[in-house]
Motif scaffolding. Structure first.
Motif, mmCIF file in Angstrom:
data_model
loop_
_atom_site.group_PDB
_atom_site.id
_atom_site.type_symbol
_atom_site.label_atom_id
_atom_site.label_comp_id
_atom_site.label_asym_id
_atom_site.label_seq_id
_atom_site.Cartn_x
_atom_site.Cartn_y
_atom_site.Cartn_z
ATOM 1 N N HIS A 236 0.832 -1.220 0.000
ATOM 2 C CA HIS A 236 0.000 0.000 0.000
ATOM 3 C C HIS A 236 0.860 1.261 0.000
ATOM 4 N N TYR A 413 -8.424 0.532 -7.868
ATOM 5 C CA TYR A 413 -7.634 1.732 -7.544
ATOM 6 C C TYR A 413 -6.138 1.389 -7.537
ATOM 7 N N ARG A 417 -3.198 2.755 -10.226
ATOM 8 C CA ARG A 417 -2.060 3.571 -9.769
ATOM 9 C C ARG A 417 -0.729 2.888 -10.088
ATOM 10 N N ASP A 550 -6.805 12.858 1.770
ATOM 11 C CA ASP A 550 -5.607 13.672 1.558
ATOM 12 C C ASP A 550 -6.025 15.093 1.218
ATOM 13 N N TYR A 575 -9.784 8.482 -7.140
ATOM 14 C CA TYR A 575 -8.526 8.707 -6.416
ATOM 15 C C TYR A 575 -8.723 9.073 -4.945
ATOM 16 N N SER A 579 -8.276 6.240 -1.867
ATOM 17 C CA SER A 579 -7.066 6.528 -1.083
ATOM 18 C C SER A 579 -7.414 6.694 0.402
#
Length: 639
Positions: A236, A413, A417, A550, A575, A579
């Motif tokens: 991760h 996801y 990425r 974030d 995203y 996340s």
């Protein structure tokens, strides 16, 4: 899957296997066997596998056994030094004891962890070093160097973690003289490399692995030998670490290191023009720090910033570096140390040039303020291309594993990425812990939204109530330093338990105090969301202030959001949300570490039940009973 392999793995990990016979209170886990079989399939068929294994699955032995049986030269890479040491010092010896076979394994760290003999002789040949009692220190080092195998600084229990002398005695890849070094034959890092070439399993960390992939592309200075298979544990954490190493950066510290390495060479002190250029670099470095003095801790390098840097300090720095590289005649001299200084100066000049002139829309230029330093970065917003070029084209068997890789029960996801295809082997093995009995989740209904200015005050009051019920024994995780500092100040003197706050002492000493004092409270942020292992009663209550989205104010996060939008994607769903889900799962992973642990998790963010996206968080977590009532928590602890 071959019957032969299934039998062999069962003989080691099965209910009556060799591990069971040498571990007291062994708990057989069917999912560990299935996990090991999938890892073996990836290794045998040269496939990529993405595997989530919930806490308590026993994933370390789950991949070590198939790695051992596969006969492939394998690198195991972890995000934390703690796990790296656990694998090498605890899990591999256990496997050796269980199987009766010696495992040819080696642990490797970044080059700054090892003493550089050339720099050692260079510095200890002087009459004095500022602030260091040379005689006694030299004796200690000489005694150590007579018996050490690789000169790993972790063996020096008497040396402080932040002792400045180590910086003088270790070498970064820029400072290494390579084959021209007078101590090349006796070099500890070369000894480590030679041993690694013979090893079957090499245990590294993500930082070293990515630094090495980038160095391999340049063709000099690599540490890790070629390998056939790779296991990324704690996968991760890959994107953030890979972004750092695939990008470019230049720090005022790198400039000052070059200056001090030149100044240490006594023969150069008479070179007035050279000394003048070194003074110019020092002055320009201070100017560069000053430019960002009023700015945030991190921020985008706007056109305005770049113009100010280019017209101001960059001009003087480039002129001085150009002199060191071209006019100092270092390159023509037969001294390999002076030649390396010219090469370093050229590299720093090129980096500064790229940072100021490059205009690739898929990369972000940003700055970061650190203690007495400023770092200028140029980072890729999408690492998938670099992953393919530097890794996927060269290594065909890769396992990505962690307790937290899926969001909303899919790996979409993570795959996107990392630039992995949907043909990768994929599997989720849920934790076998009984979360229904071992845990309880509390979400309040009466607190303000986290964006409300009253939130922090009200959250502090609710935290105090929760701590009273749990009798301390709590880790309180915050999504920002501001919230952590404000809440801990508001609660000072109001909670009857020892309270510790991140930043007051080194992380390791805070954690050991927290473990030892059962009824204590630890207030922490980001770095404590993962890799913290406090089994037992000392951690019975986990409180999280907000859903861990974030901040779009973070330059990299903001730029990734813009890029996804420009490509026609949905930044929130593609995203930001996944996340945050992975971060929340990481936080939750701190609470239940064994089948005997019990505890409550409290998320003080009402959006988890009021927003349309709240259910995505709840659906991604284990089946934990949910309550909005503090009395239920009291009953949970009483039972």
């Amino acid at each position: 899957m071959g019957k032969h392999f299934s039998e062999m793995i069962n003989q080691i990990l099965g209910p009556n296997g060799s591990i069971a016979s040498c571990v007291g209170n062994f708990e057989f886990r069917p999912s560990q066997l299935q996990y090991a079989e999938l890892v073996y399939k990836a290794l045998r068929e040269k496939r990529y596998a993405i595997i989530e294994a919930g806490t308590g699955t026993g994933k370390t032995l789950g991949y070590l056994v198939p790695v051992l049986l596969s006969d492939k030269k394998t690198v195991i890479s972890t995000a934390t030094k703690n796990l790296q040491e656990q694998i090498f010092l605890k899990d591999i010896p256990l496997l050796e004891k269980a199987t009766g076979e010696q495992v040819n394994a080696l642990m490797m760290k970044g080059r700054k962890n090892y003493l550089c003999l050339h720099r050692y002789f260079q510095n200890f040949s002087r009459p004095f070093l500022p602030g260091i009692e040379l005689g006694k220190t030299r004796e200690r080092f000489e005694e150590w160097l007579e018996k050490t195998e690789f000169a790993d600084r972790s063996e020096l229990s008497w040396m402080r973690e932040d002792d400045p002398i180590w910086n003088l005695l270790s070498a970064s890849s820029e400072q290494c003289l390579g084959t021209e070094c007078p101590s090349w034959d006796d070099c500890y890092l070369n000894r480590l490399r030679r041993k690694a070439a013979q090893a079957r399993i090499i245990v590294v960390n993500h930082h070293l692995l990515f630094a090495d992939l980038v160095v391999k592309e340049g063709g000099f200075g690599e540490i890790i030998p070629r390998f056939q298979a790779l296991v990324f544990d704690e996968a991760h954490a890959l994107e953030d670490i890979a972004t750092t190493y695939f990008g470019e950066s230049l720090s005022t510290n790198q400039l000052m290191e070059l200056v001090s390495d030149i100044e240490r060479e006594k023969t150069l002190r008479r070179e007035k023009e050279l000394m003048g250029h070194l003074e110019a670099i020092k002055t320009a470095g201070a100017e560069l720090r000053q430019i960002f003095e009023q700015g945030e801790e991190k921020g985008e390098l706007s056109k305005n910033y770049i113009e100010i840097i280019a017209k101001g300090p960059a001009h003087a720095i480039k002129r001085a570096l150009g002199f060191i590289c071209h006019s100092s005649r270092f390159r023509e001299m037969k001294n390999p140390f002076l030649q390396s200084l010219a090469i370093r100066a050229a590299d720093l000049e090129n980096r500064l040039d790229r940072l100021l002139t490059s205009n690739d829309p898929n990369w972000l230029k940003w700055y970061e303020k650190r203690k007495k330093a400023v770092v200028l970065h140029m980072s890729p917003l999408d690492i998938s291309g670099s992953m393919d070029r530097l890794l996927y084209q060269k290594v065909k068997s890769i396992v990505f594993t962690s307790a937290t890789l899926s969001a909303g029960r899919t790996f979409d996801y993570f795959r996107t990425r990392m630039g992995l295809s949907s043909t990768s082997l994929q599997q989720i093995y849920p934790s076998h812990f009984d979360f229904g009995k071992q845990s309880l989740m509390y979400v309040p209904t009466d607190l303000p939204d986290p964006n409300d200015q009253l939130f922090v005050q009200k959250a502090a009051e609710r935290i105090a109530e929760l701590l009273k019920i749990s009798k301390g024994r709590a880790l309180v995780l915050f999504t920002s330093h501001h919230n952590m500092n404000t809440v801990s100040q508001l609660l000072e003197g109001k909670i009857p338990f020892p309270a510790y706050r991140q930043g007051e002492a080194p992380r390791s000493s805070l954690l050991s105090r927290f473990r030892e004092q059962t009824h204590s409270v630890l207030f922490a942020t980001g770095s404590f969301w993962q890799g913290v292992d406090v089994p037992g009663e000392a951690l019975s209550c986990l409180i999280i202030d907000k859903l861990p989205f974030d901040s779009p104010a973070d330059p990299l996060v903001g730029a990734r959001i813009r890029l996804i939008r420009e490509r026609g994607g949905n930044p929130f769903m593609d995203y930001q949300l996944p996340s945050a889900i992975l971060a929340l799962k990481q936080g939750l992973g701190r609470l239940i570490r064994s089948s005997s642990d019990r505890g409550i998790i409290s998320v003080l963010d009402v959006r988890i039940r009021t927003s349309r996206y709240g259910r995505f968080f709840l659906d991604s977590l284990p089946a934990i009973p949910l309550t909005h009532n503090l009395d239920d928590i009291a009953r949970f602890f009483e039972s």
